[in-house]
Design a protein around this motif. Structure first.
Motif, PDB file in Angstrom:
ATOM      1  N   MET A 268       0.823  -1.179   0.103  1.00  0.00           N
ATOM      2  CA  MET A 268      -0.024   0.010  -0.131  1.00  0.00           C
ATOM      3  C   MET A 268       0.904   1.241   0.187  1.00  0.00           C
ATOM      4  O   MET A 268       0.565   2.304  -0.796  1.00  0.00           O
ATOM      5  CB  MET A 268      -0.939  -0.122   1.204  1.00  0.00           C
ATOM      6  N   VAL A 269       1.905   1.429   0.733  1.00  0.00           N
ATOM      7  CA  VAL A 269       3.072   2.470   0.842  1.00  0.00           C
ATOM      8  C   VAL A 269       3.462   2.807  -0.602  1.00  0.00           C
ATOM      9  O   VAL A 269       3.475   3.724  -1.027  1.00  0.00           O
ATOM     10  CB  VAL A 269       3.963   2.316   1.851  1.00  0.00           C
ATOM     11  N   LEU A 270       4.023   1.566  -1.200  1.00  0.00           N
ATOM     12  CA  LEU A 270       4.568   1.964  -2.518  1.00  0.00           C
ATOM     13  C   LEU A 270       3.601   2.271  -3.434  1.00  0.00           C
ATOM     14  O   LEU A 270       4.020   2.986  -4.483  1.00  0.00           O
ATOM     15  CB  LEU A 270       5.359   0.502  -2.741  1.00  0.00           C
ATOM     16  N   SER A 271       2.402   1.669  -3.363  1.00  0.00           N
ATOM     17  CA  SER A 271       1.289   2.058  -4.435  1.00  0.00           C
ATOM     18  C   SER A 271       1.099   3.504  -4.120  1.00  0.00           C
ATOM     19  O   SER A 271       0.696   4.205  -5.348  1.00  0.00           O
ATOM     20  CB  SER A 271      -0.084   1.458  -4.231  1.00  0.00           C
ATOM     21  N   VAL A 272       0.875   4.100  -3.080  1.00  0.00           N
ATOM     22  CA  VAL A 272       0.654   5.503  -2.812  1.00  0.00           C
ATOM     23  C   VAL A 272       1.697   6.468  -3.074  1.00  0.00           C
ATOM     24  O   VAL A 272       1.473   7.416  -4.008  1.00  0.00           O
ATOM     25  CB  VAL A 272       0.178   5.882  -1.251  1.00  0.00           C
ATOM     26  N   ALA A 273       3.046   6.015  -2.933  1.00  0.00           N
ATOM     27  CA  ALA A 273       4.109   6.806  -3.178  1.00  0.00           C
ATOM     28  C   ALA A 273       4.054   6.762  -5.038  1.00  0.00           C
ATOM     29  O   ALA A 273       4.456   7.848  -5.508  1.00  0.00           O
ATOM     30  CB  ALA A 273       5.323   6.220  -2.773  1.00  0.00           C
ATOM     31  N   GLY A 274       3.989   5.646  -5.565  1.00  0.00           N
ATOM     32  CA  GLY A 274       3.855   5.609  -7.066  1.00  0.00           C
ATOM     33  C   GLY A 274       2.780   6.665  -7.456  1.00  0.00           C
ATOM     34  O   GLY A 274       2.927   7.303  -8.611  1.00  0.00           O
ATOM     35  N   LEU A 275       1.601   6.636  -7.139  1.00  0.00           N
ATOM     36  CA  LEU A 275       0.591   7.395  -7.512  1.00  0.00           C
ATOM     37  C   LEU A 275       0.841   8.911  -7.225  1.00  0.00           C
ATOM     38  O   LEU A 275       0.482   9.670  -7.916  1.00  0.00           O
ATOM     39  CB  LEU A 275      -0.867   7.035  -6.848  1.00  0.00           C
ATOM     40  N   ALA A 276       1.488   9.244  -6.092  1.00  0.00           N
ATOM     41  CA  ALA A 276       2.088  10.728  -5.873  1.00  0.00           C
ATOM     42  C   ALA A 276       2.964  11.289  -6.929  1.00  0.00           C
ATOM     43  O   ALA A 276       2.848  12.246  -7.550  1.00  0.00           O
ATOM     44  CB  ALA A 276       2.566  10.802  -4.482  1.00  0.00           C
ATOM     45  N   GLY A 277       3.832  10.090  -7.299  1.00  0.00           N
ATOM     46  CA  GLY A 277       4.645  10.444  -8.303  1.00  0.00           C
ATOM     47  C   GLY A 277       4.166  10.660  -9.689  1.00  0.00           C
ATOM     48  O   GLY A 277       4.784  11.671 -10.469  1.00  0.00           O
ATOM     49  N   ILE A 278       3.257   9.851 -10.059  1.00  0.00           N
ATOM     50  CA  ILE A 278       2.463  10.257 -11.392  1.00  0.00           C
ATOM     51  C   ILE A 278       1.785  11.311 -11.149  1.00  0.00           C
ATOM     52  O   ILE A 278       1.779  12.354 -12.135  1.00  0.00           O
ATOM     53  CB  ILE A 278       1.601   8.856 -11.584  1.00  0.00           C
ATOM     54  N   GLY A 279       0.994  11.949  -9.958  1.00  0.00           N
ATOM     55  CA  GLY A 279       0.588  12.968  -9.835  1.00  0.00           C
ATOM     56  C   GLY A 279       1.439  14.144 -10.017  1.00  0.00           C
ATOM     57  O   GLY A 279       1.383  15.153 -10.740  1.00  0.00           O
ATOM     58  N   LYS A 280       2.513  14.088  -9.522  1.00  0.00           N
ATOM     59  CA  LYS A 280       3.591  15.156  -9.517  1.00  0.00           C
ATOM     60  C   LYS A 280       4.146  15.193 -10.884  1.00  0.00           C
ATOM     61  O   LYS A 280       4.376  16.427 -11.711  1.00  0.00           O
ATOM     62  CB  LYS A 280       4.822  14.752  -8.634  1.00  0.00           C
ATOM     63  N   LEU A 281       4.229  14.251 -11.788  1.00  0.00           N
ATOM     64  CA  LEU A 281       4.863  14.264 -13.023  1.00  0.00           C
ATOM     65  C   LEU A 281       3.412  14.826 -13.938  1.00  0.00           C
ATOM     66  O   LEU A 281       4.149  15.706 -14.935  1.00  0.00           O
ATOM     67  CB  LEU A 281       4.925  12.798 -13.723  1.00  0.00           C
ATOM     68  N   PHE A 282       2.692  14.568 -13.697  1.00  0.00           N
ATOM     69  CA  PHE A 282       1.262  15.305 -14.626  1.00  0.00           C
ATOM     70  C   PHE A 282       1.231  16.586 -14.313  1.00  0.00           C
ATOM     71  O   PHE A 282       1.079  17.483 -15.335  1.00  0.00           O
ATOM     72  CB  PHE A 282      -0.122  14.837 -14.279  1.00  0.00           C
ATOM     73  N   TYR A 283       1.322  17.143 -13.116  1.00  0.00           N
ATOM     74  CA  TYR A 283       1.546  18.537 -12.735  1.00  0.00           C
ATOM     75  C   TYR A 283       2.732  19.414 -13.365  1.00  0.00           C
ATOM     76  O   TYR A 283       2.552  20.433 -14.123  1.00  0.00           O
ATOM     77  CB  TYR A 283       1.566  18.725 -11.277  1.00  0.00           C
ATOM     78  N   GLU A 284       3.753  18.766 -13.363  1.00  0.00           N
ATOM     79  CA  GLU A 284       4.837  19.384 -14.027  1.00  0.00           C
ATOM     80  C   GLU A 284       4.842  19.326 -15.564  1.00  0.00           C
ATOM     81  O   GLU A 284       5.490  20.204 -16.032  1.00  0.00           O
ATOM     82  CB  GLU A 284       6.368  18.601 -13.712  1.00  0.00           C
ATOM     83  N   LEU A 285       4.313  18.434 -16.034  1.00  0.00           N
ATOM     84  CA  LEU A 285       4.252  18.553 -17.383  1.00  0.00           C
ATOM     85  C   LEU A 285       2.995  19.435 -18.109  1.00  0.00           C
ATOM     86  O   LEU A 285       2.990  20.067 -18.992  1.00  0.00           O
ATOM     87  CB  LEU A 285       3.820  17.343 -18.152  1.00  0.00           C
ATOM     88  N   SER A 286       1.804  19.505 -17.162  1.00  0.00           N
ATOM     89  CA  SER A 286       1.078  20.418 -17.392  1.00  0.00           C
ATOM     90  C   SER A 286       1.282  21.731 -17.420  1.00  0.00           C
ATOM     91  O   SER A 286       0.918  22.608 -18.058  1.00  0.00           O
ATOM     92  CB  SER A 286      -0.219  20.064 -16.526  1.00  0.00           C
ATOM     93  N   TYR A 287       2.138  22.303 -16.250  1.00  0.00           N
ATOM     94  CA  TYR A 287       2.527  23.555 -16.168  1.00  0.00           C
ATOM     95  C   TYR A 287       4.113  23.815 -15.810  1.00  0.00           C
ATOM     96  O   TYR A 287       4.646  23.542 -14.930  1.00  0.00           O
ATOM     97  CB  TYR A 287       2.026  23.842 -14.505  1.00  0.00           C
ATOM     98  N   PRO A 288       4.681  23.777 -17.297  1.00  0.00           N
ATOM     99  CA  PRO A 288       6.326  24.054 -17.103  1.00  0.00           C
ATOM    100  C   PRO A 288       6.626  25.244 -16.844  1.00  0.00           C
ATOM    101  O   PRO A 288       5.873  26.024 -16.471  1.00  0.00           O
ATOM    102  CB  PRO A 288       6.428  23.668 -18.656  1.00  0.00           C
ATOM    103  N   LYS A 289       7.716  25.020 -15.980  1.00  0.00           N
ATOM    104  CA  LYS A 289       8.435  26.338 -15.491  1.00  0.00           C
ATOM    105  C   LYS A 289       8.798  27.301 -16.640  1.00  0.00           C
ATOM    106  O   LYS A 289       9.132  26.805 -17.670  1.00  0.00           O
ATOM    107  CB  LYS A 289       9.769  25.903 -14.782  1.00  0.00           C
ATOM    108  N   LYS A 290       8.476  28.549 -16.234  1.00  0.00           N
ATOM    109  CA  LYS A 290       9.054  29.642 -17.188  1.00  0.00           C
ATOM    110  C   LYS A 290      10.289  29.950 -17.232  1.00  0.00           C
ATOM    111  O   LYS A 290      10.826  30.306 -16.244  1.00  0.00           O
ATOM    112  CB  LYS A 290       7.930  30.902 -17.053  1.00  0.00           C
ATOM    113  N   ASP A 291      11.200  29.929 -18.465  1.00  0.00           N
ATOM    114  CA  ASP A 291      12.478  30.510 -18.496  1.00  0.00           C
ATOM    115  C   ASP A 291      12.520  31.884 -18.895  1.00  0.00           C
ATOM    116  O   ASP A 291      11.979  32.141 -19.698  1.00  0.00           O
ATOM    117  CB  ASP A 291      13.229  29.636 -19.448  1.00  0.00           C
TER     118      ASP A 291
END
Length: 127
Positions: free
Chosen positions: A103-126
């Motif tokens: 369960m811990v590894l599943s939650v950590a994996g889902l959090a990592g996927i959520g973070k990836l989606f957020y970073e790809l959706s809102y890229p940092k402005k250079d």
């Protein structure tokens, strides 16, 4: 009562059977089978019946029960006990540890996927 059709009931067939003995094991052959009434179907059925008897292992007496069988029955009773726990947690404390880790590894994996989606959706402005 004699049944000459191939669709005899099991009760009628059982009443027409006699017991004969052989050196290996007792077998049952219908009493009304004489050379004139033996058809190829009856002979084939008897051959298959005898073949099944030779392929079986000898029955153990009721007093001889293997230790492994007793242990297996004990394990089956433990897993079939109606205690409300799911079957994957009935094995003991190690099952609880493995389930929690999963369960811990599943939650950590889902959090990592959520973070990836957020970073790809809102890229940092250079700038």
């Amino acid at each position: 009562m004699h049944c000459k059709t191939p669709f005899c009931s099991a009760r009628q067939t059982r009443t027409q059977v006699t017991q004969i003995t052989s050196p290996f094991r007792s077998s049952r052959i219908p009493a009304d089978l004489t050379p004139s009434t033996m058809s190829y179907k009856n002979v084939a059925r008897l051959v298959l019946q005898q073949n099944r008897q030779f392929s079986r292992t000898a029955p153990a007496s009721s007093s001889e029960v293997a230790e492994g069988y007793k242990q297996l029955k004990h394990i089956q009773e433990k897993f079939q006990k109606p205690d409300g726990k799911p079957v994957f947690l009935k094995g003991g404390p190690m099952d609880n540890v493995l389930f929690s880790l999963t369960m811990v590894l599943s939650v950590a994996g889902l959090a990592g996927i959520g973070k990836l989606f957020y970073e790809l959706s809102y890229p940092k402005k250079d700038d």
